[in-house]
Design a protein around this motif. Structure first.
Motif, short mmCIF file in Angstrom:
data_model
loop_
_atom_site.label_atom_id
_atom_site.label_comp_id
_atom_site.label_asym_id
_atom_site.label_seq_id
_atom_site.Cartn_x
_atom_site.Cartn_y
_atom_site.Cartn_z
N SER A 9 0.83 -1.20 0.00
CA SER A 9 0.00 0.00 0.00
C SER A 9 0.87 1.25 0.00
O SER A 9 1.97 1.27 0.55
CB SER A 9 -0.90 0.02 1.24
N LEU A 10 0.35 2.30 -0.63
CA LEU A 10 1.10 3.55 -0.77
C LEU A 10 1.69 4.05 0.55
O LEU A 10 2.84 4.46 0.60
CB LEU A 10 0.20 4.64 -1.36
N GLU A 11 0.90 4.01 1.61
CA GLU A 11 1.38 4.58 2.88
C GLU A 11 2.49 3.77 3.53
O GLU A 11 3.14 4.23 4.46
CB GLU A 11 0.21 4.76 3.87
N ARG A 13 5.03 2.22 1.57
CA ARG A 13 6.11 2.05 0.61
C ARG A 13 7.37 2.80 1.06
O ARG A 13 7.32 3.69 1.88
CB ARG A 13 5.69 2.55 -0.77
#
Length: 94
Positions: A9-11, A13
């Motif tokens: 998930s983006l948060e 990375r």
């Protein structure tokens, strides 16, 4: 052939989670004596492709929207339970 999708998930990375997931995948493939492993990366995911290239993966071709990459790899690791060292060579499927 079994498939596994790995994503972060983006948060979460850029803190090493993807690298750790790949390390665990290599370990599991070695323990299960899987002779081949393949990786497909979406053609627009340049960040991941560049990361693989830095780790000596090479592009083998393209299938629809995916770039197929391979890397011959020798790795060693110790399992906490048995304290054994394994060595394996993985090459992506073509």
């Amino acid at each position: 052939m079994p498939e596994l999708t790995i994503g972060v998930s983006l948060e979460f990375r850029r803190i090493g989670i993807g690298e750790r997931l790949m390390e665990e995948l290599y370990k599991a493939a070695s323990v299960m004596n899987l002779p081949l492993i393949s990786v497909g990366v979406h053609k627009d995911n340049l960040l991941v492709m560049n990361r693989y290239k830095k780790q000596e993966w090479v592009e083998d071709g393209r299938v629809k929207e995916y770039v197929i990459m391979s890397r011959k790899q020798i790795f060693h690791f110790k399992t906490p339970k048995y304290n054994l060292t394994f060595a394996a060579s993985l090459k992506c499927c073509k």
